[in-house]
Design a protein around this motif. Sequence first.
Motif, PDB file in Angstrom:
ATOM      1  N   ILE A 148       0.838  -1.202   0.000  1.00 25.67           N
ATOM      2  CA  ILE A 148       0.000   0.000   0.000  1.00 25.67           C
ATOM      3  C   ILE A 148       0.874   1.254   0.000  1.00 25.67           C
ATOM      4  O   ILE A 148       0.623   2.214  -0.736  1.00 25.67           O
ATOM      5  CB  ILE A 148      -0.957  -0.021   1.208  1.00 25.67           C
ATOM      6  CG1 ILE A 148      -1.953  -1.168   1.061  1.00 25.67           C
ATOM      7  CG2 ILE A 148      -1.673   1.313   1.372  1.00 25.67           C
ATOM      8  CD1 ILE A 148      -2.721  -1.500   2.328  1.00 25.67           C
ATOM      9  N   GLU A 149       1.931   1.237   0.806  1.00 26.18           N
ATOM     10  CA  GLU A 149       2.834   2.392   0.886  1.00 26.18           C
ATOM     11  C   GLU A 149       3.537   2.653  -0.444  1.00 26.18           C
ATOM     12  O   GLU A 149       3.639   3.798  -0.882  1.00 26.18           O
ATOM     13  CB  GLU A 149       3.877   2.170   1.985  1.00 26.18           C
ATOM     14  CG  GLU A 149       3.313   2.196   3.384  1.00 26.18           C
ATOM     15  CD  GLU A 149       4.295   1.676   4.433  1.00 26.18           C
ATOM     16  OE1 GLU A 149       5.432   1.295   4.076  1.00 26.18           O
ATOM     17  OE2 GLU A 149       3.912   1.651   5.614  1.00 26.18           O
ATOM     18  N   LEU A 150       4.027   1.606  -1.088  1.00 27.26           N
ATOM     19  CA  LEU A 150       4.737   1.772  -2.357  1.00 27.26           C
ATOM     20  C   LEU A 150       3.817   2.311  -3.445  1.00 27.26           C
ATOM     21  O   LEU A 150       4.193   3.221  -4.191  1.00 27.26           O
ATOM     22  CB  LEU A 150       5.356   0.438  -2.799  1.00 27.26           C
ATOM     23  CG  LEU A 150       6.545  -0.045  -1.993  1.00 27.26           C
ATOM     24  CD1 LEU A 150       6.865  -1.509  -2.317  1.00 27.26           C
ATOM     25  CD2 LEU A 150       7.765   0.840  -2.263  1.00 27.26           C
ATOM     26  N   THR A 151       2.620   1.758  -3.512  1.00 31.84           N
ATOM     27  CA  THR A 151       1.665   2.226  -4.515  1.00 31.84           C
ATOM     28  C   THR A 151       1.265   3.668  -4.222  1.00 31.84           C
ATOM     29  O   THR A 151       1.211   4.507  -5.133  1.00 31.84           O
ATOM     30  CB  THR A 151       0.424   1.315  -4.553  1.00 31.84           C
ATOM     31  OG1 THR A 151       0.840  -0.032  -4.787  1.00 31.84           O
ATOM     32  CG2 THR A 151      -0.535   1.748  -5.652  1.00 31.84           C
ATOM     33  N   GLY A 152       1.008   3.967  -2.969  1.00 30.28           N
ATOM     34  CA  GLY A 152       0.643   5.330  -2.576  1.00 30.28           C
ATOM     35  C   GLY A 152       1.728   6.339  -2.917  1.00 30.28           C
ATOM     36  O   GLY A 152       1.438   7.451  -3.371  1.00 30.28           O
ATOM     37  N   ALA A 153       2.983   5.950  -2.715  1.00 27.86           N
ATOM     38  CA  ALA A 153       4.095   6.855  -3.021  1.00 27.86           C
ATOM     39  C   ALA A 153       4.149   7.182  -4.514  1.00 27.86           C
ATOM     40  O   ALA A 153       4.375   8.335  -4.891  1.00 27.86           O
ATOM     41  CB  ALA A 153       5.411   6.231  -2.570  1.00 27.86           C
ATOM     42  N   ILE A 154       3.924   6.185  -5.338  1.00 25.46           N
ATOM     43  CA  ILE A 154       3.910   6.418  -6.791  1.00 25.46           C
ATOM     44  C   ILE A 154       2.781   7.386  -7.136  1.00 25.46           C
ATOM     45  O   ILE A 154       2.971   8.346  -7.888  1.00 25.46           O
ATOM     46  CB  ILE A 154       3.691   5.087  -7.556  1.00 25.46           C
ATOM     47  CG1 ILE A 154       4.859   4.142  -7.353  1.00 25.46           C
ATOM     48  CG2 ILE A 154       3.437   5.330  -9.039  1.00 25.46           C
ATOM     49  CD1 ILE A 154       6.133   4.569  -7.997  1.00 25.46           C
TER      50      ILE A 154
END
Length: 192
Positions: A123-129
């Motif tokens: 979730i964090e990685l996708t949110g950062a993108i």
Amino acid sequence: MSPRVGLSTERVVRAAAELADEIGFEKLTLSALARRVGVKDPSLYVHVRNLHDLRVRVALLASGELNDRIGAAVAGRAGKDALVAFADAYRAYVLEYPERYAATQIRMHPAEVAGEPALLRSIELTGAILRGYGLDEREGLDAARLLRSTFHGFATLEAAGGFAHSRSTADSWPHIVDALHQTLSNWPSYPD
């Protein structure tokens, strides 16, 4: 019942992931795994509750591996560069480990995976993108669903040999990711 010397839950789960890579995730059984690690079936119950628990643990292992690759690929990148790195890492993992990746698609009860670092990192990685595209929470959720659907669909079809055309999938992929970048850059606004 005491555990076999040298046999740990981590080793059992890793052996299950390797076995799934070889025989297919859907064919993974406790009996096959017991043979693989050289124990009788009941010995596995020291490390996993049942087949479902084993499959969830393989799913979490694979999710962690996938997220580690994505995280390393996107580190220090932003915007389109981060999107391309994310997409390429995702696709490469699915192509390398299609059966292990299949584990990540099983239905898991929220209570059994609440707070799992691998799922939170995803979730964090996708949110950062998506933050790089200036999307709000609602837009980000819809965009995340678009990305996951595209990455998952393309990579699993490719891994299964589902694109029977003379044009190489490697030639199509950058154009698809570019189209996603264009879409994210021009995300439609929602009516109030």
